[in-house]
Design an enzyme around this catalytic site. Structure first.
Site, PDB file in Angstrom:
ATOM      1  N   CYS A   1      35.780  59.797 -59.621  1.00  0.00           N
ATOM      2  CA  CYS A   1      35.201  58.736 -58.800  1.00  0.00           C
ATOM      3  C   CYS A   1      33.727  58.738 -59.157  1.00  0.00           C
ATOM      4  CB  CYS A   1      35.391  59.009 -57.309  1.00  0.00           C
ATOM      5  SG  CYS A   1      34.502  57.811 -56.272  1.00  0.00           S
TER       6      CYS A   1
ATOM      7  N   CYS B   1      31.328  58.092 -55.916  1.00  0.00           N
ATOM      8  CA  CYS B   1      31.177  59.095 -54.844  1.00  0.00           C
ATOM      9  C   CYS B   1      32.179  60.227 -55.057  1.00  0.00           C
ATOM     10  CB  CYS B   1      31.292  58.464 -53.466  1.00  0.00           C
ATOM     11  SG  CYS B   1      32.705  57.386 -53.213  1.00  0.00           S
ATOM     12  N   SER B   2      33.256  60.239 -54.287  1.00  0.00           N
ATOM     13  CA  SER B   2      34.151  61.388 -54.364  1.00  0.00           C
ATOM     14  C   SER B   2      35.588  60.997 -54.018  1.00  0.00           C
ATOM     15  CB  SER B   2      33.663  62.471 -53.402  1.00  0.00           C
ATOM     16  OG  SER B   2      33.521  61.915 -52.106  1.00  0.00           O
ATOM     17  N   CYS B   3      35.964  59.715 -54.216  1.00  0.00           N
ATOM     18  CA  CYS B   3      37.315  59.255 -53.872  1.00  0.00           C
ATOM     19  C   CYS B   3      38.340  60.103 -54.632  1.00  0.00           C
ATOM     20  CB  CYS B   3      37.485  57.781 -54.224  1.00  0.00           C
ATOM     21  SG  CYS B   3      36.387  56.720 -53.267  1.00  0.00           S
TER      22      CYS B   3
END
Lengths: 94, 198
Positions: free
Chosen positions: B106, B109-111
């Site tokens: 991602c 961000c951090s999906c």
């Protein structure tokens, strides 16, 4: 215009550091921030998109100096004030 | 907020406790309920879920097809859902072959498919991984001691707020005699991200 979080393809970052047998959280407060955020989204105080936006519009210097869950805590705090849940003074205990 | 973000762990822990107490006072959270919800979440969201999906797909070609074409529906067949994260997300599953390899990231961000893989490792959320894996996946994989032949095509899947990805690794050789449970035990979290062979 891209924001500070938009790093895809950006040059200059170092090799990847890995932690062996990494726990889900490195401190108790991180788990609390994770749980608080889930609860606040669950109660509809704000939604996931608003939360992401609040993380991504942290001032760039603050964003870069903060750990992952610090960013979460800053964003959650920003939204609590913006949604009128509490004042900035109440938040800091001032 | 002022520039107090460089404070110690103890300082931020105290700030978090303060905010939690404030929210409890406003009736927005119940600390006991928070603890219960976290325990339930961590017990449910872990890489065993992704591993079960992969083992079933290796054994059942029809399930494999359904997983690749409509993963969100296919995962309900073995009692899973994407609701383990903050809200329900679409899932797209991609399969490695002898000539093609897939990796997830991602960049914004951090999906991550938390419901199927559990909380993500810190390196997945790092600027180093997110910036570099889309530009030079082969070098990044080499840092994981995963060396793919130059002839292998690598596809990097960039997750977003609505769609998460998961990789079906190649089934290891000499596993014809293994049942679904034993096969699932071979599947690792890093294999499901695409940064390790099995």
């Amino acid at each position: 215009m891209s924001r500070i979080n938009d790093v895809g393809g950006m040059h200059g970052f170092p090799p990847i550091e890995r932690e062996i047998e990494e726990p889900p959280f490195h401190a108790d407060w991180e788990a609390h921030v994770f749980a608080l955020n889930r609860a606040l989204i669950g109660r509809g105080v704000y939604n996931l998109d608003e939360f992401r936006d609040a993380v991504e519009r942290l001032p760039p210097q603050e964003f870069l100096a903060s750990s992952y869950y610090e960013r979460w805590f800053r964003a959650l705090s920003t939204l609590l004030v913006e949604k009128g849940v509490c004042t900035a003074e109440e938040l800091t205990g001032a | 907020m002022s520039g107090d973000h460089t404070g110690t762990d103890a300082a931020i822990a105290a700030q978090v406790r303060h905010v939690e107490a404030l929210l409890e006072e406003r009736g927005l959270v119940d600390p006991k309920e928070l603890d219960r919800a976290m325990e339930a979440f961590l017990a449910k969201a872990n890489p065993d879920n992704g591993a079960r999906l992969v083992a079933r797909a290796w054994l059942d070609p029809a399930f494999h097809h359904r997983l690749l074409t409509d993963a969100s529906t296919a995962l309900t067949e073995i009692g899973l859902s994407m609701g383990g994260g903050l809200q329900e997300q679409r899932l797209k599953v991609v399969a490695n072959t002898p000539t093609t390899h897939n990796v997830i990231v991602c960049t914004l961000c951090s999906c991550y498919p938390v419901a199927l893989l559990g909380p993500s490792p810190t390196w997945y959320k790092s600027e180093a991984y997110r910036s570099r894996v889309v530009r030079d996946p082969r070098s990044v994989l080499a840092e994981f001691d995963f060396h793919l032949p130059p002839t292998t095509t690598i596809t990097v899947w960039d997750a977003n707020a609505e769609t998460r990805f998961m990789v079906i690794p190649q089934r290891p050789k000499n596993t014809d005699n293994l049942d679904e449970h034993a096969l699932a035990n071979l599947v690792t979290r890093n294999g499901l991200i695409g940064v390790a062979p099995l």
